[in-house]
Design an enzyme around this catalytic site. Structure first.
Site, mmCIF file in Angstrom:
data_model
loop_
_atom_site.group_PDB
_atom_site.id
_atom_site.type_symbol
_atom_site.label_atom_id
_atom_site.label_comp_id
_atom_site.label_asym_id
_atom_site.label_seq_id
_atom_site.Cartn_x
_atom_site.Cartn_y
_atom_site.Cartn_z
ATOM 1 N N LYS A 124 -14.944 -2.026 0.873
ATOM 2 C CA LYS A 124 -14.707 -3.180 1.515
ATOM 3 C C LYS A 124 -15.403 -3.275 3.019
ATOM 4 C CE LYS A 124 -10.766 -0.879 1.002
ATOM 5 N NZ LYS A 124 -10.148 -0.766 -0.571
ATOM 6 N N GLU A 148 -16.901 -6.017 -7.143
ATOM 7 C CA GLU A 148 -15.838 -6.653 -7.586
ATOM 8 C C GLU A 148 -14.465 -5.801 -7.158
ATOM 9 O OE1 GLU A 148 -15.036 -9.656 -9.688
ATOM 10 O OE2 GLU A 148 -13.313 -9.029 -8.543
ATOM 11 N N VAL A 151 -12.317 -6.008 -3.248
ATOM 12 C CA VAL A 151 -11.179 -6.986 -3.127
ATOM 13 C C VAL A 151 -10.277 -7.250 -4.174
ATOM 14 C CG1 VAL A 151 -10.776 -9.191 -2.230
ATOM 15 C CG2 VAL A 151 -12.901 -7.954 -1.572
ATOM 16 N N GLY A 153 -8.328 -4.864 -5.893
ATOM 17 C CA GLY A 153 -8.078 -3.917 -6.891
ATOM 18 C C GLY A 153 -8.694 -4.395 -8.156
ATOM 19 N N GLU A 208 -3.090 5.976 1.464
ATOM 20 C CA GLU A 208 -3.851 7.255 2.019
ATOM 21 C C GLU A 208 -3.007 7.827 2.810
ATOM 22 O OE1 GLU A 208 -7.247 7.259 0.699
ATOM 23 O OE2 GLU A 208 -6.774 5.367 -0.368
ATOM 24 N N ASP A 219 -7.653 -3.390 6.819
ATOM 25 C CA ASP A 219 -8.200 -3.590 5.503
ATOM 26 C C ASP A 219 -7.980 -5.066 4.845
ATOM 27 O OD1 ASP A 219 -8.591 -1.820 2.757
ATOM 28 O OD2 ASP A 219 -7.070 -3.386 2.225
ATOM 29 N N LYS A 223 -11.249 -7.814 3.789
ATOM 30 C CA LYS A 223 -11.240 -8.543 2.105
ATOM 31 C C LYS A 223 -11.321 -9.894 2.590
ATOM 32 C CE LYS A 223 -8.744 -4.711 -0.135
ATOM 33 N NZ LYS A 223 -7.443 -3.950 -0.446
#
Lengths: 432, 432
Positions: A124, A148, A151, A153, A208, A219, A223
């Site tokens: 992303k 795909e 964004v 999952g 993470e 994040d 997205k």
């Protein structure tokens, strides 16, 4: 016209098969959780891809940082390399980038696109910052860029927006785009303290080692910028996303939400209005029973409001290696398919229809006649179907039975018997 | 590497533009509600399509039954014909079929595919009965068949299943696929009698003059067969869908649902198990607060359960000319795009980012200090922001204010002032 015939197992046989299986060479950069799951998924779905698309996916190179690690993957060791130029020289038809970040990942993507390869990425940050120029590069060289997995999952929002909803006149986007924070916020709403919630998220593989970009909203901001590109045609790198995260304030924000009768979500939003697009990621108090409030744990949800098509809502798992790997494979298959074919003829094949199903619950009701309660019981007994409850509705003159789990054929038999006995039955499936 | 530059309005400018605008010839068979809305939508979105895809869509022929009717459409009269061979001789690149049924619609689709044209259709009966052979025909001739509009109205489930979710190992599909019956069932749950509910559905344009295929479940059965093709690779024409509708029984079924604490939905389902696929459309009692129960009025919803990707749920408007026309245009644009490009470079263009937004509601909380309630009020007054409620939480030592609608910059100013005064504020957006 052309006749297609089917074998006993439902496989499609063409009198002269126009689609010879083709081998498509795939190189995978990055073999962490996502890359590893992709390798497994490619192996597991090989026969589906062959039957469905007429394509054999051959993994020709896998780029890793430390080749010496035992990964337990179905890969012969000579395919694994830590040498970027060796990886690039494999001349794959499709390059999957699953490294992340904008360093070596960007080099690999640019190199692949420049030589006309098709690139599939889950990155992303890369798409949000360089998507427009990478798409230009792909167009120049006759390559292709799909993302795909970048964004949502496993929520197929990129393709939906790009290929379907962008034609509906998109007015606004709103959603939950970060599974890690949503998992943590779901725990906070249950009274779990932040530190414990974060530890849980880590244990489940949603967070993470360094979840800073999740928690500070970066994040989700990447997205929503990517989705704004697809929805509004705006350069994602030039969209200023007002971003507030939950770092250091999560417990207090959750308490504020509770005090005002709602639950906290980290909501990403973009909206087109005269002359521009505004976008934000921010802690937001929503009703517990709204679409956003009902998205719990690692779920992602996106609402797309359009001029021509009302509001379309999509939700699904937003984090985890397997959903991301499945999204990558979807893009790989699209990129590998004969390009002129909307749906491949070979797509008909492996299924077989049969009139069997697992037992389900049912409601049967009949109009009341004299003595019919006992007669209904007798018919149930006779058909071997049991009823949990039998209720007489004196106002409407109806008797209702909620059946114990039974198969279709039993319920059909019961209905036929009741109809023959003159009871005018109606049958519903019961999923409550 | 290639440099893309942007103008002041955000338009992408390439130093040598690789994508010359191309003219793509579109012929439309059928000009009822859906076909008419498609003509309007193609005109309305012409500049978006040009900027976004580098494509000029030219309508070259429109086939109608009665050319003499005044349709009020932006079409020159010589494009309108009732002569099928004249329509076919227009040699369009893309043929849109919006007639319905399996008579002349099938002829037109077969003729177009046989000469290698790309076909876009909204025709569920045609795809459910002949989809596999039409796809074969498309593959042989190098054409292409797309049918997003055939299932789910404006819910982009065809493309999601075909291009994304089919790689996730689909296990089962469940959904509401007929907007007409769902609209009627929503009215029944509110106590409206069936005949009145049907009349309402007709008035709103959800029910055809003859809604028999909606009410007896055939329409939903065609759709679940098509989705089973995409999900499981089974020939839709060979899938026996167990089908029960609500003809003549709707009022009683709704009463049964209420008696057992749920609401009635006409649920379509398909499930893969060892050796086969089972599918059904039947009246089903569901919880009012389940995904299916929450789909009201003409909404369609589809839940896709997968092995690799959990459950993905998509909902949106399932009936009406505009959503269907938008789905057709999405397919037309996909079929018209330069095939090698996953996302067209020209897709960056018309948007512009600006840090403005309409007023929203906010919650601001601060940690309590002595006398701080009145100080918070003073800061609010000073920033020109009004608070609906001010609450002191004595347990946690926090004071919270629910603000009247205010713009970002106001709230930012308030937060800055409070921080400077040492109050440690946190801010949430409020959407309850």
């Amino acid at each position: 016209m052309t006749q297609a015939t089917f074998t006993a197992t439902g496989h499609l046989v063409l009198d002269s098969n126009p689609i010879e299986p083709r081998t498509v060479r795939v190189a995978i950069a990055g073999c962490g959780v996502v890359g590893g799951d992709l390798v497994r998924l490619i192996r597991e779905s090989a026969s589906d891809v062959l039957t469905g698309d007429g394509v054999r996916l051959e993994i020709v190179s896998v780029l890793v940082r430390r080749p010496e690690i035992e990964r337990g993957l179905p890969l012969s060791p000579e395919l694994i390399t830590s040498d970027v130029s060796r990886f690039q020289s494999a001349s794959a038809d499709i390059v999957v980038e699953a490294i992340g970040g904008t360093g070596v990942a960007r080099e690999i993507v640019e190199d692949a696109l420049a030589r006309g390869a098709r690139v599939v990425t889950a990155n992303k940050a890369l798409v949000a910052r360089h998507g427009a120029e990478l798409a230009t590069l792909a167009a120049r060289a006759g390559g292709r860029l799909d993302f795909e997995a970048a964004v949502g999952g496993g929520v197929p929002i990129v393709r939906s927006l790009r290929d379907s909803l962008s034609s509906s006149g998109v007015v606004a986007l709103r959603g939950i785009l970060n599974g890690t924070t949503n998992y943590i916020l779901s725990r906070l709403a249950e009274g779990t303290p932040f530190d414990e919630a974060l530890a849980l998220a880590r244990r489940l593989g949603f967070a993470e080692a360094n979840p800073e970009r999740d928690l500070n909203g970066s994040d989700a901001a990447d997205k929503i910028a990517i989705l704004s590109w697809l929805a509004f045609g705006i350069d994602p790198a030039r969209l200023a996303v007002r971003t507030r995260g939950i770092v250091g304030t999560a417990d207090r924000l959750a308490a504020d939400a509770k005090a005002f009768g709602g639950v906290l979500r980290l909501v990403a939003e973009a909206r087109a209005h005269s002359g521009g697009v505004t976008a934000a990621v921010e802690p937001t108090i929503v009703s517990a029973d709204s679409e956003l409030g009902r998205a719990r744990d690692e779920t992602n949800v996106v609402q797309v409001k359009t001029r021509w098509n009302g509001t379309v809502t999509t939700s699904g798992p937003g984090a985890g290696g397997r959903p991301t790997a499945a999204a990558l494979l979807g893009d790989v298959r699209s990129a590998a398919r004969p390009l002129a074919v909307g749906i491949a003829a070979g797509a008909v094949g492996s299924g077989r229809a049969e009139p069997e199903t697992p037992p389900a619950r049912w409601v049967v009701s009949i109009r009341r006649e004299s003595g019919v309660g006992s007669e209904l019981r007798a018919e149930l007994r006779h058909t071997g179907v049991h009823a949990d409850r039998l209720e007489i509705d004196s106002e409407s003159g109806v008797i209702r039975a909620l059946l114990d789990p039974a198969k279709w054929d039993r319920v059909d038999a019961l209905e036929t018997r009741l109809r023959r006995a003159g009871f005018d039955p109606v049958v519903s499936r019961y999923l409550v």
